[in-house]
Design a protein around this motif. Structure first.
Motif, PDB file in Angstrom:
ATOM      1  N   LEU A 120       2.806   4.404   6.549  1.00  0.00           N
ATOM      2  CA  LEU A 120       3.120   2.976   6.637  1.00  0.00           C
ATOM      3  C   LEU A 120       2.636   2.398   7.966  1.00  0.00           C
ATOM      4  O   LEU A 120       2.133   1.272   8.018  1.00  0.00           O
ATOM      5  N   ASP A 121       2.765   3.184   9.031  1.00  0.00           N
ATOM      6  CA  ASP A 121       2.297   2.728  10.333  1.00  0.00           C
ATOM      7  C   ASP A 121       0.780   2.528  10.327  1.00  0.00           C
ATOM      8  O   ASP A 121       0.266   1.606  10.952  1.00  0.00           O
ATOM      9  N   LEU A 122       0.063   3.404   9.603  1.00  0.00           N
ATOM     10  CA  LEU A 122      -1.393   3.239   9.496  1.00  0.00           C
ATOM     11  C   LEU A 122      -1.740   1.902   8.854  1.00  0.00           C
ATOM     12  O   LEU A 122      -2.636   1.192   9.313  1.00  0.00           O
ATOM     13  N   ARG A 123      -1.051   1.594   7.786  1.00  0.00           N
ATOM     14  CA  ARG A 123      -1.364   0.346   7.074  1.00  0.00           C
ATOM     15  C   ARG A 123      -1.036  -0.872   7.934  1.00  0.00           C
ATOM     16  O   ARG A 123      -1.789  -1.851   7.962  1.00  0.00           O
ATOM     17  N   GLU A 124       0.082  -0.814   8.682  1.00  0.00           N
ATOM     18  CA  GLU A 124       0.443  -1.947   9.531  1.00  0.00           C
ATOM     19  C   GLU A 124      -0.576  -2.132  10.646  1.00  0.00           C
ATOM     20  O   GLU A 124      -0.932  -3.263  10.988  1.00  0.00           O
ATOM     21  N   ARG A 125      -1.038  -1.034  11.240  1.00  0.00           N
ATOM     22  CA  ARG A 125      -2.010  -1.146  12.318  1.00  0.00           C
ATOM     23  C   ARG A 125      -3.375  -1.608  11.812  1.00  0.00           C
ATOM     24  O   ARG A 125      -4.148  -2.206  12.540  1.00  0.00           O
ATOM     25  N   SER A 126      -3.658  -1.322  10.540  1.00  0.00           N
ATOM     26  CA  SER A 126      -4.944  -1.778   9.984  1.00  0.00           C
ATOM     27  C   SER A 126      -4.946  -3.281   9.726  1.00  0.00           C
ATOM     28  O   SER A 126      -5.999  -3.926   9.759  1.00  0.00           O
ATOM     29  N   GLY A 127      -3.763  -3.856   9.469  1.00  0.00           N
ATOM     30  CA  GLY A 127      -3.674  -5.283   9.202  1.00  0.00           C
ATOM     31  C   GLY A 127      -4.259  -5.692   7.871  1.00  0.00           C
ATOM     32  O   GLY A 127      -4.569  -6.865   7.663  1.00  0.00           O
ATOM     33  N   SER A 129      -4.278  -6.193   3.703  1.00  0.00           N
ATOM     34  CA  SER A 129      -3.411  -6.408   2.560  1.00  0.00           C
ATOM     35  C   SER A 129      -3.709  -5.347   1.510  1.00  0.00           C
ATOM     36  O   SER A 129      -4.711  -4.636   1.575  1.00  0.00           O
ATOM     37  N   TYR A 130      -2.832  -5.241   0.520  1.00  0.00           N
ATOM     38  CA  TYR A 130      -3.058  -4.264  -0.544  1.00  0.00           C
ATOM     39  C   TYR A 130      -4.326  -4.590  -1.331  1.00  0.00           C
ATOM     40  O   TYR A 130      -5.039  -3.689  -1.781  1.00  0.00           O
ATOM     41  N   ARG A 131      -4.607  -5.864  -1.494  1.00  0.00           N
ATOM     42  CA  ARG A 131      -5.836  -6.248  -2.193  1.00  0.00           C
ATOM     43  C   ARG A 131      -7.063  -5.829  -1.380  1.00  0.00           C
ATOM     44  O   ARG A 131      -8.046  -5.309  -1.940  1.00  0.00           O
ATOM     45  N   ALA A 132      -7.005  -6.045  -0.067  1.00  0.00           N
ATOM     46  CA  ALA A 132      -8.132  -5.648   0.781  1.00  0.00           C
ATOM     47  C   ALA A 132      -8.313  -4.135   0.781  1.00  0.00           C
ATOM     48  O   ALA A 132      -9.443  -3.631   0.818  1.00  0.00           O
ATOM     49  N   GLU A 142     -16.169   7.941  -5.098  1.00  0.00           N
ATOM     50  CA  GLU A 142     -15.951   9.374  -5.242  1.00  0.00           C
ATOM     51  C   GLU A 142     -14.534   9.786  -4.851  1.00  0.00           C
ATOM     52  O   GLU A 142     -14.076  10.889  -5.200  1.00  0.00           O
ATOM     53  N   LEU A 143     -13.818   8.920  -4.141  1.00  0.00           N
ATOM     54  CA  LEU A 143     -12.440   9.231  -3.772  1.00  0.00           C
ATOM     55  C   LEU A 143     -11.462   8.991  -4.914  1.00  0.00           C
ATOM     56  O   LEU A 143     -10.299   9.392  -4.823  1.00  0.00           O
ATOM     57  N   GLY A 144     -11.928   8.364  -5.950  1.00  0.00           N
ATOM     58  CA  GLY A 144     -11.059   8.100  -7.086  1.00  0.00           C
ATOM     59  C   GLY A 144     -10.324   6.780  -6.945  1.00  0.00           C
ATOM     60  O   GLY A 144     -10.265   6.188  -5.859  1.00  0.00           O
ATOM     61  N   PRO A 145      -9.731   6.310  -8.019  1.00  0.00           N
ATOM     62  CA  PRO A 145      -9.044   5.016  -7.975  1.00  0.00           C
ATOM     63  C   PRO A 145      -7.690   5.121  -7.267  1.00  0.00           C
ATOM     64  O   PRO A 145      -7.021   6.155  -7.306  1.00  0.00           O
ATOM     65  N   LEU A 146      -7.316   4.048  -6.611  1.00  0.00           N
ATOM     66  CA  LEU A 146      -5.994   3.914  -6.000  1.00  0.00           C
ATOM     67  C   LEU A 146      -5.604   2.446  -6.111  1.00  0.00           C
ATOM     68  O   LEU A 146      -6.043   1.615  -5.313  1.00  0.00           O
ATOM     69  N   SER A 147      -4.814   2.130  -7.098  1.00  0.00           N
ATOM     70  CA  SER A 147      -4.469   0.736  -7.340  1.00  0.00           C
ATOM     71  C   SER A 147      -3.531   0.212  -6.258  1.00  0.00           C
ATOM     72  O   SER A 147      -2.921   0.976  -5.502  1.00  0.00           O
ATOM     73  N   ARG A 148      -3.421  -1.111  -6.212  1.00  0.00           N
ATOM     74  CA  ARG A 148      -2.516  -1.720  -5.238  1.00  0.00           C
ATOM     75  C   ARG A 148      -1.077  -1.297  -5.473  1.00  0.00           C
ATOM     76  O   ARG A 148      -0.331  -1.037  -4.532  1.00  0.00           O
ATOM     77  N   SER A 149      -0.678  -1.200  -6.746  1.00  0.00           N
ATOM     78  CA  SER A 149       0.708  -0.831  -7.042  1.00  0.00           C
ATOM     79  C   SER A 149       0.997   0.604  -6.604  1.00  0.00           C
ATOM     80  O   SER A 149       2.075   0.889  -6.068  1.00  0.00           O
ATOM     81  N   THR A 150       0.025   1.514  -6.809  1.00  0.00           N
ATOM     82  CA  THR A 150       0.229   2.899  -6.376  1.00  0.00           C
ATOM     83  C   THR A 150       0.320   2.994  -4.864  1.00  0.00           C
ATOM     84  O   THR A 150       1.188   3.683  -4.319  1.00  0.00           O
ATOM     85  N   ALA A 151      -0.563   2.299  -4.161  1.00  0.00           N
ATOM     86  CA  ALA A 151      -0.517   2.302  -2.695  1.00  0.00           C
ATOM     87  C   ALA A 151       0.797   1.729  -2.189  1.00  0.00           C
ATOM     88  O   ALA A 151       1.386   2.252  -1.236  1.00  0.00           O
ATOM     89  N   GLN A 152       1.275   0.688  -2.816  1.00  0.00           N
ATOM     90  CA  GLN A 152       2.527   0.076  -2.378  1.00  0.00           C
ATOM     91  C   GLN A 152       3.702   1.016  -2.610  1.00  0.00           C
ATOM     92  O   GLN A 152       4.602   1.106  -1.769  1.00  0.00           O
ATOM     93  N   ARG A 153       3.712   1.737  -3.744  1.00  0.00           N
ATOM     94  CA  ARG A 153       4.803   2.684  -3.999  1.00  0.00           C
ATOM     95  C   ARG A 153       4.805   3.808  -2.965  1.00  0.00           C
ATOM     96  O   ARG A 153       5.869   4.245  -2.520  1.00  0.00           O
ATOM     97  N   ILE A 154       3.614   4.267  -2.575  1.00  0.00           N
ATOM     98  CA  ILE A 154       3.551   5.334  -1.571  1.00  0.00           C
ATOM     99  C   ILE A 154       4.035   4.826  -0.216  1.00  0.00           C
ATOM    100  O   ILE A 154       4.811   5.498   0.475  1.00  0.00           O
ATOM    101  N   GLN A 158       8.554   5.032  -2.445  1.00  0.00           N
ATOM    102  CA  GLN A 158       8.944   5.210  -3.832  1.00  0.00           C
ATOM    103  C   GLN A 158       8.231   6.391  -4.467  1.00  0.00           C
ATOM    104  O   GLN A 158       8.669   6.902  -5.499  1.00  0.00           O
ATOM    105  N   SER A 159       7.133   6.833  -3.879  1.00  0.00           N
ATOM    106  CA  SER A 159       6.419   8.000  -4.363  1.00  0.00           C
ATOM    107  C   SER A 159       5.714   8.650  -3.182  1.00  0.00           C
ATOM    108  O   SER A 159       5.845   8.191  -2.042  1.00  0.00           O
ATOM    109  N   PHE A 160       4.961   9.715  -3.457  1.00  0.00           N
ATOM    110  CA  PHE A 160       4.307  10.489  -2.413  1.00  0.00           C
ATOM    111  C   PHE A 160       2.912  10.830  -2.906  1.00  0.00           C
ATOM    112  O   PHE A 160       2.704  10.990  -4.110  1.00  0.00           O
ATOM    113  N   PRO A 161       1.914  10.927  -2.002  1.00  0.00           N
ATOM    114  CA  PRO A 161       0.558  11.292  -2.462  1.00  0.00           C
ATOM    115  C   PRO A 161       0.588  12.584  -3.265  1.00  0.00           C
ATOM    116  O   PRO A 161       1.062  13.623  -2.800  1.00  0.00           O
ATOM    117  N   THR A 162       0.077  12.528  -4.474  1.00  0.00           N
ATOM    118  CA  THR A 162       0.158  13.681  -5.372  1.00  0.00           C
ATOM    119  C   THR A 162      -0.946  14.706  -5.139  1.00  0.00           C
ATOM    120  O   THR A 162      -0.837  15.820  -5.632  1.00  0.00           O
TER     121      THR A 162
END
Length: 327
Positions: A120-127, A129-132, A142-154, A158-162
C-alpha cells in the motif's frame, strides 16, 4: 430556461475546488452541459457529474471538460491531482487500522500484514490511480492481467498476491523499478513459507478427527459452519432440513439427543435410527458365518442368501422349514 444547478457540497475541499473551477470554465465559455457534450466525446450527464463535487471524475473527463471550454492552463489537472491525493489518503485510512506504523522495507517484512502495508505504501508513493496502474500493465502484457478491482482488493488487505507473477504485475503497476523486484519476491516467498508452517502445524490426526466429526454431523442432518475444535467444545452447526443455526457438542449427539431446536421430525427419526444402528453388531449367519447386512436392513430377511439357513429363527412361524414345535 434550464434548471438551476445544485451548489457544490463542500466548496472548501479539494474535490469542491475542482468542481468550482470546472463550473467557472463552463460559465466563462457560456456553454450548457449539452453544448459542452457536443464538443467532447462525453455525455452531458458525465460532464454534469464531473462538476457536481460529489465524486472524483477521471483525469480524461476533466481535461476534456477544460478543453471543451477553450481553456488549457493546467489548473484543472493540478486541482484534480490534489483531489485524487486526498481521496487516496482517505482510502488508506479505511484500509489499515489507526497508527499502523511505518511500512517496513522488503527485507524486514515478516507476515502478510507487513506485506500488505508495504505494498500500500508503494502505491501511495507512486501517486497513481487504479486506472493508471491498469494502463501501465498494458505496456507489459507478459506479466499477465491485473484488473483495478484485484489491485484494490490486494492493497486494502481483502486478498493477497496469489503468485509471483501477480506480485510482479502489481510492482510494475506501482512504478517499482524492475531491479528491486527481487527483494519483494523474496519477501513474498518468506511470507508464504511462514503460512505453510502454520498450516503444517495442524497434525494429520487432527485433520482426521475433523473429517470424522463432519461425517458424524451428516448422520444427524447437520453441517458445520465453523472449524471443528474438540468433541466437548460447542460447535456452530446448521440443520440441513430447516436451515436453523445453533450450537451443539459432538459428545451430545447420541440416543439422548432431541434433535434440532425446531424439532424437525425427519432429523429426530434419523438420529434415533442411527443411534440404534450403532448399538447393533453386523449380522452374520450362525451356520456358515457369512457376513450379511446389518440388522436394521434385514428385518424382513429371514434366510441367509449364501446357505439358505434361517437368520431369525425367533421370527419364523411355528411350522414350516423348522417343523412343528410339537414334534
Amino acid at each position: 430556461m434550464g434548471r438551476t444547478e445544485n451548489p457544490v457540497p463542500r466548496p472548501d475541499s479539494a474535490l469542491g475546488r475542482l468542481a468550482s473551477h470546472l463550473r467557472r470554465c463552463r460559465g466563462r465559455a457560456g456553454l450548457t452541459n449539452a453544448a459542452l457534450a457536443a464538443r467532447t466525446k462525453y455525455s452531458a450527464t458525465t460532464l454534469q457529474r464531473a462538476a457536481g463535487g460529489a465524486v472524483l471524475p477521471t483525469l480524461r473527463v476533466v481535461l476534456a471538460y477544460e478543453e471543451g471550454c477553450g481553456i488549457a492552463d493546467g489548473e484543472a489537472r493540478r486541482l484534480w491531482e490534489q483531489a485524487r491525493q486526498i481521496a487516496g489518503l482517505r482510502d488508506r485510512r479505511r484500509a489499515v487500522p489507526p497508527h499502523p506504523g511505518k511500512a517496513p522495507r522488503p527485507d524486514l517484512i515478516a507476515d502478510r500484514a507487513d506485506m500488505s502495508r508495504a505494498l500500500l505504501d508503494l502505491r501511495e508513493r507512486s501517486g497513481l490511480s487504479y486506472r493508471a496502474m491498469e494502463h501501465r500493465l498494458e505496456e507489459r502484457p507478459e506479466l499477465g492481467p491485473l484488473s483495478r478491482s484485484t489491485a484494490q482488493r490486494i492493497l486494502t488487505r481483502q486478498s493477497f498476491p496469489t503468485s509471483q507473477r501477480q506480485l510482479m504485475a502489481l510492482l510494475h503497476a506501482c512504478a517499482v523499478p524492475q531491479r528491486a523486484w527481487g527483494d519483494w519476491v523474496r519477501a513474498w516467498k518468506k511470507v508464504h513459507r511462514a503460512q505453510d508452517r502454520q498450516e503444517s502445524a495442524i497434525t494429520p490426526a487432527r485433520k482426521l478427527a475433523a473429517r470424522e466429526a463432519e461425517a458424524e454431523l451428516a448422520r444427524y442432518e447437520l453441517e458445520s459452519v465453523e472449524p471443528f475444535r474438540s468433541p466437548t467444545a460447542a460447535w456452530s452447526v446448521r440443520c440441513c432440513i430447516c436451515g436453523d443455526l445453533f450450537r451443539v457438542r459432538l459428545s451430545d449427539l447420541g440416543p439422548g439427543w432431541v434433535g434440532c431446536p425446531n424439532r424437525c421430525p425427519t432429523a429426530l427419526v434419523r438420529s434415533v435410527a442411527d443411534a440404534l444402528l450403532r448399538q447393533l453388531e453386523p449380522l452374520s449367519c450362525p451356520r456358515c458365518e457369512s457376513p450379511v447386512a446389518t440388522a436394521p436392513h434385514t428385518t424382513s430377511l429371514e434366510d441367509c442368501p449364501v446357505c439358505g439357513d434361517a437368520l431369525l429363527p425367533e421370527a419364523a412361524p411355528p411350522s414350516g422349514r423348522y417343523g412343528d414345535s410339537s414334534s
